[in-house]
Enzyme design. Structure first.
Site, PDB file in Angstrom:
ATOM      1  N   ARG A  15      -5.593  31.532  34.005  1.00 33.68           N
ATOM      2  CA  ARG A  15      -6.193  31.275  32.690  1.00 33.68           C
ATOM      3  C   ARG A  15      -5.136  31.265  31.585  1.00 33.68           C
ATOM      4  O   ARG A  15      -5.306  30.631  30.551  1.00 33.68           O
ATOM      5  CB  ARG A  15      -7.263  32.313  32.362  1.00 33.68           C
ATOM      6  N   GLY A  42      -1.993  57.145  22.006  1.00 35.23           N
ATOM      7  CA  GLY A  42      -3.048  56.193  21.661  1.00 35.23           C
ATOM      8  C   GLY A  42      -2.555  54.768  21.511  1.00 35.23           C
ATOM      9  O   GLY A  42      -3.321  53.819  21.667  1.00 35.23           O
ATOM     10  N   ARG A  74      -8.689  57.987  23.125  1.00 38.59           N
ATOM     11  CA  ARG A  74      -7.739  56.904  22.782  1.00 38.59           C
ATOM     12  C   ARG A  74      -6.835  56.536  23.944  1.00 38.59           C
ATOM     13  O   ARG A  74      -6.400  55.400  24.068  1.00 38.59           O
ATOM     14  CB  ARG A  74      -6.808  57.333  21.629  1.00 38.59           C
ATOM     15  N   LYS A  87       2.072  62.717  31.059  1.00 40.29           N
ATOM     16  CA  LYS A  87       1.336  61.496  30.719  1.00 40.29           C
ATOM     17  C   LYS A  87       1.825  60.278  31.485  1.00 40.29           C
ATOM     18  O   LYS A  87       1.026  59.472  31.977  1.00 40.29           O
ATOM     19  CB  LYS A  87       1.458  61.220  29.215  1.00 40.29           C
ATOM     20  N   ASP A 131       5.130  58.874  17.383  1.00 42.18           N
ATOM     21  CA  ASP A 131       4.603  59.195  16.059  1.00 42.18           C
ATOM     22  C   ASP A 131       5.605  60.082  15.314  1.00 42.18           C
ATOM     23  O   ASP A 131       5.223  60.876  14.475  1.00 42.18           O
ATOM     24  CB  ASP A 131       3.217  59.861  16.162  1.00 42.18           C
ATOM     25  N   CYS A 177      15.482  49.260   6.446  1.00 39.15           N
ATOM     26  CA  CYS A 177      15.403  48.525   5.172  1.00 39.15           C
ATOM     27  C   CYS A 177      14.110  48.891   4.445  1.00 39.15           C
ATOM     28  O   CYS A 177      14.028  48.818   3.223  1.00 39.15           O
ATOM     29  CB  CYS A 177      15.386  47.022   5.410  1.00 39.15           C
ATOM     30  N   CYS A 190      -1.856  63.024  14.408  1.00 37.74           N
ATOM     31  CA  CYS A 190      -3.296  62.825  14.607  1.00 37.74           C
ATOM     32  C   CYS A 190      -4.014  64.169  14.697  1.00 37.74           C
ATOM     33  O   CYS A 190      -5.176  64.285  14.325  1.00 37.74           O
ATOM     34  CB  CYS A 190      -3.535  62.021  15.881  1.00 37.74           C
ATOM     35  N   CYS A 246      21.619  48.276   3.587  1.00 40.95           N
ATOM     36  CA  CYS A 246      21.091  49.032   4.742  1.00 40.95           C
ATOM     37  C   CYS A 246      22.242  49.421   5.665  1.00 40.95           C
ATOM     38  O   CYS A 246      22.996  48.557   6.126  1.00 40.95           O
ATOM     39  CB  CYS A 246      20.060  48.192   5.499  1.00 40.95           C
ATOM     40  N   CYS A 249      21.415  47.734   9.484  1.00 37.34           N
ATOM     41  CA  CYS A 249      21.451  46.319   9.876  1.00 37.34           C
ATOM     42  C   CYS A 249      22.357  45.434   9.015  1.00 37.34           C
ATOM     43  O   CYS A 249      22.502  44.255   9.319  1.00 37.34           O
ATOM     44  CB  CYS A 249      20.033  45.750   9.919  1.00 37.34           C
TER      45      CYS A 249
HETATM   46 ZN   LIG Z   1      18.029  47.370   7.809  1.00 39.52          ZN
END
Ligand SMILES: [Zn+2]
Length: 251
Positions: A15, A42, A74, A87, A131, A177, A190, A246, A249
């Site tokens: 598909r 989650g 979750r 986990k 997180d 940035c 959470c 920055c 980068c």
């Molecule tokens: Zn950057």
């Protein structure tokens, strides 16, 4: 029951290959790819589920936590029998039944400056499902240095954020940035603020969606921060300007 060696891959992905943008070559790219998923919460659960079922050949999945009963609404690869288990080991067992063509390398440890560089080097795309503010900045810095595309998401209560960082594009900004690593940040806990189960699922699906498209060579808009409001099902977007100052980068 079909074993992985007996699965008709042509029928399995038939598909997807019907789509004008997808062909056997793009499916072969997925099959040959390794993706690093950091975090098995989650976000990480739906990400790993859709990448594995969607045709990615190898997932390296890292998380040092064990399953808690409060995770289950979750973290849909785990059941009550998984409580207390690492986990990624519980997740690998679930994926081996659902997506036996995908090799899952379970790293039952937290991401650190020591283990991340090799993992990132071996991956074609990195998905940040942590997180933790500091870990996210570490992953961003290492991905920019290694020129590896990174799909970041976060979710708390009813709100989510999504950002693709693609260091292969010279004009595209990075996570630093947007959020100065030196200013510090609040980890989206959470446990303290709560999270709606399907809001986490929706953000994880968006991450998997962008990761699959990156792997297949389909166009992905890097440097666009998506702000998702799960109460209104509304997305706003903000273009992240590359910061010439920055430290990650630029220059
Ligand atoms: Zn950057």
């Amino acid at each position: 029951m079909a074993q992985s060696g007996q699965i008709d891959e042509e029928r399995l992905f038939s598909r997807q290959v019907l789509l004008a943008d997808v062909d056997d070559t793009s499916m072969a790219r997925l099959r040959a790819a390794e993706v690093l998923v950091v975090g098995a919460g989650g976000l990480g659960c739906p990400v790993a589920l859709y990448l594995a079922c969607g045709g990615v050949g190898r997932l390296r999945w890292a998380d040092g936590d064990t399953v808690d009963l409060s995770n289950l609404p979750r973290q849909i690869l785990f059941g009550p029998q998984s409580v207390g288990e690492p986990k990624v080991l519980a997740g690998r067992a679930a994926l081996s039944a659902l997506a036996p063509l995908c090799e899952v390398i379970a790293e039952a440890q937290h991401a650190t400056p020591q283990n991340l560089p090799l993992w990132i080097e071996q991956a074609q795309v990195v998905v940040d499902c942590t997180d933790q503010f500091e870990t996210r900045h570490l992953i961003n810095r290492l991905c920019v240095a290694a020129r590896k595309p990174l799909v970041i998401a976060s979710v708390i209560q009813w709100s989510g954020q999504l950002l693709v960082v693609d260091p292969r594009e010279a004009s595209s900004g990075c996570y630093a940035c947007l959020f100065d690593p030196d200013l510090g940040g609040t980890d989206a806990a959470c446990g303290a603020f709560g999270v709606f189960s399907t809001a986490a699922g929706l953000m994880g699906l968006m991450q998997a969606h962008e990761a699959l498209r990156l792997l297949m060579g389909l166009p992905v808009e890097a440097g666009e921060l998506r702000l998702f409001d799960a109460k209104r099902l509304q997305t706003d977007r903000v273009t992240i300007a590359k910061d010439p100052a920055c430290r990650v980068c630029s220059g």
